[in-house]
Design a protein around this motif. Structure first.
Motif, PDB file in Angstrom:
ATOM      1  N   VAL A 133       0.965  -1.211   0.142  1.00  0.00           N
ATOM      2  CA  VAL A 133      -0.411   0.127   0.123  1.00  0.00           C
ATOM      3  C   VAL A 133       0.623   0.966   0.280  1.00  0.00           C
ATOM      4  CG1 VAL A 133      -1.930   1.269   0.963  1.00  0.00           C
ATOM      5  CG2 VAL A 133      -2.033  -1.339   1.142  1.00  0.00           C
ATOM      6  N   ARG A 134       0.478   2.238  -0.334  1.00  0.00           N
ATOM      7  CA  ARG A 134       1.305   3.502  -0.709  1.00  0.00           C
ATOM      8  C   ARG A 134       0.583   4.443   0.383  1.00  0.00           C
ATOM      9  NH1 ARG A 134       3.926   6.434  -0.228  1.00  0.00           N
ATOM     10  NH2 ARG A 134       5.150   8.148  -0.756  1.00  0.00           N
ATOM     11  N   ALA A 135      -0.825   4.564  -0.424  1.00  0.00           N
ATOM     12  CA  ALA A 135      -1.675   5.291   0.741  1.00  0.00           C
ATOM     13  C   ALA A 135      -2.638   5.289   1.437  1.00  0.00           C
ATOM     14  CB  ALA A 135      -1.679   7.008  -0.412  1.00  0.00           C
ATOM     15  N   LEU A 136      -2.815   6.077   2.097  1.00  0.00           N
ATOM     16  CA  LEU A 136      -4.246   5.441   3.551  1.00  0.00           C
ATOM     17  C   LEU A 136      -4.925   6.553   3.134  1.00  0.00           C
ATOM     18  CD1 LEU A 136      -6.160   3.669   4.985  1.00  0.00           C
ATOM     19  CD2 LEU A 136      -4.635   3.794   6.826  1.00  0.00           C
ATOM     20  N   VAL A 137      -5.892   7.003   3.179  1.00  0.00           N
ATOM     21  CA  VAL A 137      -6.897   8.404   2.801  1.00  0.00           C
ATOM     22  C   VAL A 137      -7.948   7.748   4.298  1.00  0.00           C
ATOM     23  CG1 VAL A 137      -8.158  10.014   1.754  1.00  0.00           C
ATOM     24  CG2 VAL A 137      -6.444   8.948   1.100  1.00  0.00           C
ATOM     25  N   GLY A 138      -8.100   8.224   5.514  1.00  0.00           N
ATOM     26  CA  GLY A 138      -9.045   7.699   6.140  1.00  0.00           C
ATOM     27  C   GLY A 138     -10.356   9.379   6.420  1.00  0.00           C
ATOM     28  N   ILE A 139     -11.192   8.333   5.743  1.00  0.00           N
ATOM     29  CA  ILE A 139     -12.586  10.269   6.369  1.00  0.00           C
ATOM     30  C   ILE A 139     -13.208   9.946   7.246  1.00  0.00           C
ATOM     31  CG2 ILE A 139     -14.656  10.602   4.623  1.00  0.00           C
ATOM     32  CD1 ILE A 139     -13.500   9.685   2.359  1.00  0.00           C
ATOM     33  N   ALA A 140     -12.795  10.640   7.870  1.00  0.00           N
ATOM     34  CA  ALA A 140     -13.567  11.078   9.710  1.00  0.00           C
ATOM     35  C   ALA A 140     -13.335   9.408  10.328  1.00  0.00           C
ATOM     36  CB  ALA A 140     -15.438  10.852   9.246  1.00  0.00           C
ATOM     37  N   PRO A 141     -11.755   8.506  10.308  1.00  0.00           N
ATOM     38  CA  PRO A 141     -11.411   7.401  10.711  1.00  0.00           C
ATOM     39  C   PRO A 141     -11.316   7.596  12.718  1.00  0.00           C
ATOM     40  CG  PRO A 141      -9.562   8.793   9.919  1.00  0.00           C
ATOM     41  CD  PRO A 141     -10.953   9.825   9.544  1.00  0.00           C
ATOM     42  N   ASP A 142     -11.795   6.435  13.097  1.00  0.00           N
ATOM     43  CA  ASP A 142     -11.679   6.567  15.038  1.00  0.00           C
ATOM     44  C   ASP A 142     -10.507   6.566  14.959  1.00  0.00           C
ATOM     45  OD1 ASP A 142     -12.328   3.749  13.241  1.00  0.00           O
ATOM     46  OD2 ASP A 142     -13.993   3.592  15.460  1.00  0.00           O
ATOM     47  N   ASN A 143      -9.370   7.015  15.128  1.00  0.00           N
ATOM     48  CA  ASN A 143      -8.310   6.233  15.052  1.00  0.00           C
ATOM     49  C   ASN A 143      -7.511   6.367  16.081  1.00  0.00           C
ATOM     50  OD1 ASN A 143      -6.805   5.858  12.420  1.00  0.00           O
ATOM     51  ND2 ASN A 143      -7.244   7.995  12.094  1.00  0.00           N
ATOM     52  N   HIS A 144      -8.083   6.560  16.958  1.00  0.00           N
ATOM     53  CA  HIS A 144      -7.876   6.665  18.432  1.00  0.00           C
ATOM     54  C   HIS A 144      -9.345   6.478  19.483  1.00  0.00           C
ATOM     55  CE1 HIS A 144      -4.796   8.941  17.314  1.00  0.00           C
ATOM     56  NE2 HIS A 144      -4.148   8.405  17.403  1.00  0.00           N
ATOM     57  N   GLY A 145      -9.806   6.186  18.524  1.00  0.00           N
ATOM     58  CA  GLY A 145     -12.113   5.596  19.490  1.00  0.00           C
ATOM     59  C   GLY A 145     -12.623   6.688  19.824  1.00  0.00           C
ATOM     60  N   THR A 146     -13.231   6.484  19.849  1.00  0.00           N
ATOM     61  CA  THR A 146     -14.655   7.155  20.342  1.00  0.00           C
ATOM     62  C   THR A 146     -15.523   7.096  21.357  1.00  0.00           C
ATOM     63  OG1 THR A 146     -16.748   8.430  19.177  1.00  0.00           O
ATOM     64  CG2 THR A 146     -16.140   5.622  18.743  1.00  0.00           C
ATOM     65  N   THR A 147     -15.851   8.431  21.641  1.00  0.00           N
ATOM     66  CA  THR A 147     -16.551   8.183  22.974  1.00  0.00           C
ATOM     67  C   THR A 147     -18.219   8.299  22.888  1.00  0.00           C
ATOM     68  OG1 THR A 147     -16.546  10.814  23.427  1.00  0.00           O
ATOM     69  CG2 THR A 147     -14.628   8.905  23.938  1.00  0.00           C
ATOM     70  N   LEU A 148     -18.325   7.570  21.648  1.00  0.00           N
ATOM     71  CA  LEU A 148     -20.097   8.354  20.806  1.00  0.00           C
ATOM     72  C   LEU A 148     -20.632   9.474  21.923  1.00  0.00           C
ATOM     73  CD1 LEU A 148     -21.399   4.315  20.285  1.00  0.00           C
ATOM     74  CD2 LEU A 148     -20.742   6.700  18.772  1.00  0.00           C
ATOM     75  N   LEU A 149     -19.973  10.693  21.994  1.00  0.00           N
ATOM     76  CA  LEU A 149     -20.358  11.261  22.541  1.00  0.00           C
ATOM     77  C   LEU A 149     -20.808  11.175  23.303  1.00  0.00           C
ATOM     78  CD1 LEU A 149     -23.440  13.294  19.839  1.00  0.00           C
ATOM     79  CD2 LEU A 149     -20.887  13.808  20.004  1.00  0.00           C
ATOM     80  N   GLY A 150     -19.804  10.840  24.027  1.00  0.00           N
ATOM     81  CA  GLY A 150     -20.042   9.921  26.158  1.00  0.00           C
ATOM     82  C   GLY A 150     -20.692   8.940  26.481  1.00  0.00           C
ATOM     83  N   LEU A 151     -21.891   8.884  25.104  1.00  0.00           N
ATOM     84  CA  LEU A 151     -22.305   7.615  25.352  1.00  0.00           C
ATOM     85  C   LEU A 151     -21.595   6.291  26.292  1.00  0.00           C
ATOM     86  CD1 LEU A 151     -24.807   6.835  22.268  1.00  0.00           C
ATOM     87  CD2 LEU A 151     -24.984   7.794  24.626  1.00  0.00           C
ATOM     88  N   ALA A 152     -19.943   5.759  25.652  1.00  0.00           N
ATOM     89  CA  ALA A 152     -19.340   5.480  25.943  1.00  0.00           C
ATOM     90  C   ALA A 152     -18.751   5.279  27.283  1.00  0.00           C
ATOM     91  CB  ALA A 152     -17.846   4.187  25.314  1.00  0.00           C
ATOM     92  N   GLU A 153     -19.059   6.480  27.683  1.00  0.00           N
ATOM     93  CA  GLU A 153     -18.579   6.971  29.518  1.00  0.00           C
ATOM     94  C   GLU A 153     -18.941   6.148  29.801  1.00  0.00           C
ATOM     95  OE1 GLU A 153     -16.861  10.709  28.855  1.00  0.00           O
ATOM     96  OE2 GLU A 153     -15.443  10.647  27.251  1.00  0.00           O
ATOM     97  N   LEU A 154     -19.902   5.632  29.927  1.00  0.00           N
ATOM     98  CA  LEU A 154     -21.496   4.576  30.748  1.00  0.00           C
ATOM     99  C   LEU A 154     -20.892   3.637  31.651  1.00  0.00           C
ATOM    100  CD1 LEU A 154     -24.736   6.798  28.950  1.00  0.00           C
ATOM    101  CD2 LEU A 154     -23.524   7.160  31.339  1.00  0.00           C
ATOM    102  N   LEU A 155     -19.971   3.059  29.750  1.00  0.00           N
ATOM    103  CA  LEU A 155     -19.710   1.660  30.381  1.00  0.00           C
ATOM    104  C   LEU A 155     -19.914   0.875  31.534  1.00  0.00           C
ATOM    105  CD1 LEU A 155     -18.499   1.090  26.784  1.00  0.00           C
ATOM    106  CD2 LEU A 155     -20.473   0.380  27.551  1.00  0.00           C
ATOM    107  N   PRO A 156     -18.491   1.852  32.211  1.00  0.00           N
ATOM    108  CA  PRO A 156     -17.582   1.570  33.506  1.00  0.00           C
ATOM    109  C   PRO A 156     -19.852   0.920  34.467  1.00  0.00           C
ATOM    110  CG  PRO A 156     -16.806   2.239  32.308  1.00  0.00           C
ATOM    111  CD  PRO A 156     -17.678   3.025  31.560  1.00  0.00           C
ATOM    112  N   TYR A 157     -20.507   2.342  33.898  1.00  0.00           N
ATOM    113  CA  TYR A 157     -21.556   2.503  35.493  1.00  0.00           C
ATOM    114  C   TYR A 157     -23.103   1.427  34.882  1.00  0.00           C
ATOM    115  CZ  TYR A 157     -19.612   6.775  36.181  1.00  0.00           C
ATOM    116  OH  TYR A 157     -18.621   7.856  35.979  1.00  0.00           O
ATOM    117  N   PHE A 158     -22.718   0.390  34.067  1.00  0.00           N
ATOM    118  CA  PHE A 158     -22.876  -0.669  34.094  1.00  0.00           C
ATOM    119  C   PHE A 158     -22.428  -1.936  33.986  1.00  0.00           C
ATOM    120  CE2 PHE A 158     -25.224   2.566  32.557  1.00  0.00           C
ATOM    121  CZ  PHE A 158     -26.961   3.119  32.371  1.00  0.00           C
ATOM    122  N   PRO A 159     -22.508  -2.541  35.321  1.00  0.00           N
ATOM    123  CA  PRO A 159     -21.483  -3.923  35.417  1.00  0.00           C
ATOM    124  C   PRO A 159     -22.198  -4.947  33.844  1.00  0.00           C
ATOM    125  CG  PRO A 159     -22.596  -3.515  37.495  1.00  0.00           C
ATOM    126  CD  PRO A 159     -23.259  -2.423  36.085  1.00  0.00           C
TER     127      PRO A 159
END
Length: 292
Positions: free
Chosen positions: A155-181
């Protein structure tokens, strides 16, 4: 587990899945079949295509979560074909008994599917290298292929359109996970491709250890400040050699594209993708690029 906790867990899971599904491009089964049948006739996924001297590398398009090889690329694939590229797209990450929607399986396994598909494209076209263009998960997943599966040699080039290269919080939704065993375990078991994309996941920790890039590949990230899925949007950007990070509003302040639109219908972004694929003949991307 107490009944209220079970109900809360189910509600959270539905909320996360619904948020992703609602924001992802979908179509009816008949529309998919029609589009899939028409795609080869427009020069897309034509395995008899031979790259030209002007565009010597085939372009492989990598869809996002809940997407597929047709829906995600009804705009960009014909755009690139019309500019003389050999264009291909694959389906990856389909879970058993889940029709239509892809990109839900473990991302490392999806990268293996990309590996096999790139080999297929290179064998058919005779090209020694390909370029990759991905949307959302499809802009991040190839980095595993490049880093751990030998993809940097193909591969010579990678073009990422809106890539989640370092993850996402889904506008904070993912941060709720620890509160729900049990919520994180449910996501990992039922939709590992989603769990892998949560900021701080083991998959992303491994992917980003030792740097974001590998030698020999040029990276372009195109983001929108109105992204409501990969948040915060600046987490999409990469660091390292041969990296270009683009905020599409810096090219056109009037551009209101959000996470889905930037990868599926935004011709200003398409113009910037074409520039990234052929930087030697790049032209300025502006608001007028929408008609280009």
């Amino acid at each position: 587990m107490l009944p209220w906790k079970r109900r809360a867990l189910r509600a959270l899971s539905v909320l996360l899945l619904t948020a992703a599904a609602t924001l992802a491009p979908t179509a009816s089964a008949s529309a998919r079949d029609t589009a899939a049948a028409a795609a080869p006739n427009r020069g897309w996924n034509d395995f008899s295509c031979k790259p030209s001297a002007a565009h010597p590398r085939p372009v492989v398009l990598v869809h996002g979560t809940f997407g597929n090889s047709v829906d995600n690329w009804l705009g960009l694939a014909p755009y690139l074909v019309g500019r003389g590229y050999c264009v291909f797209s694959l389906d990856y990450g389909r879970l058993p008994n889940v029709p239509f929607f892809h990109g839900l399986g473990p991302i490392d396994k999806s990268a293996e599917q990309l590996n096999a598909y790139v080999d297929k494209v290179l064998a058919a076209t005779g090209a020694p290298e390909a370029d990759l263009v991905g949307h959302s998960q499809g802009g991040m997943m190839p980095r595993h292929y490049l880093k751990f599966l030998g993809g940097a040699e193909k591969v010579r080039a990678l073009v990422g359109i809106a890539p989640d290269n370092h993850g996402t919080t889904l506008l904070g939704l993912a941060e709720l996970l620890p509160y729900f065993p049990g919520a994180a375990e449910l996501l990992s078991e039922k939709t590992p491709g989603l769990a892998d994309q949560v900021a701080g996941s083991p998959f992303l920790t491994k992917l980003n250890e030792g740097g974001d890039t590998v030698p020999g590949v040029t990276y372009t990230v195109i983001a929108t400040k109105y992204d409501q899925v990969v948040t915060p949007y600046r987490s999409q950007f990469l660091s390292g050699d041969d990296v270009t990070n683009v905020l599409i509003q810096d090219k056109c302040a009037l551009n209101l594209s959000e996470h889905v639109a930037i990868g599926t219908v935004d011709r200003i972004t398409f113009h910037e993708v074409a520039n990234a694929l052929d930087p030697a003949h790049a032209t300025p991307t502006t608001c007028l690029s929408v008609i280009g």
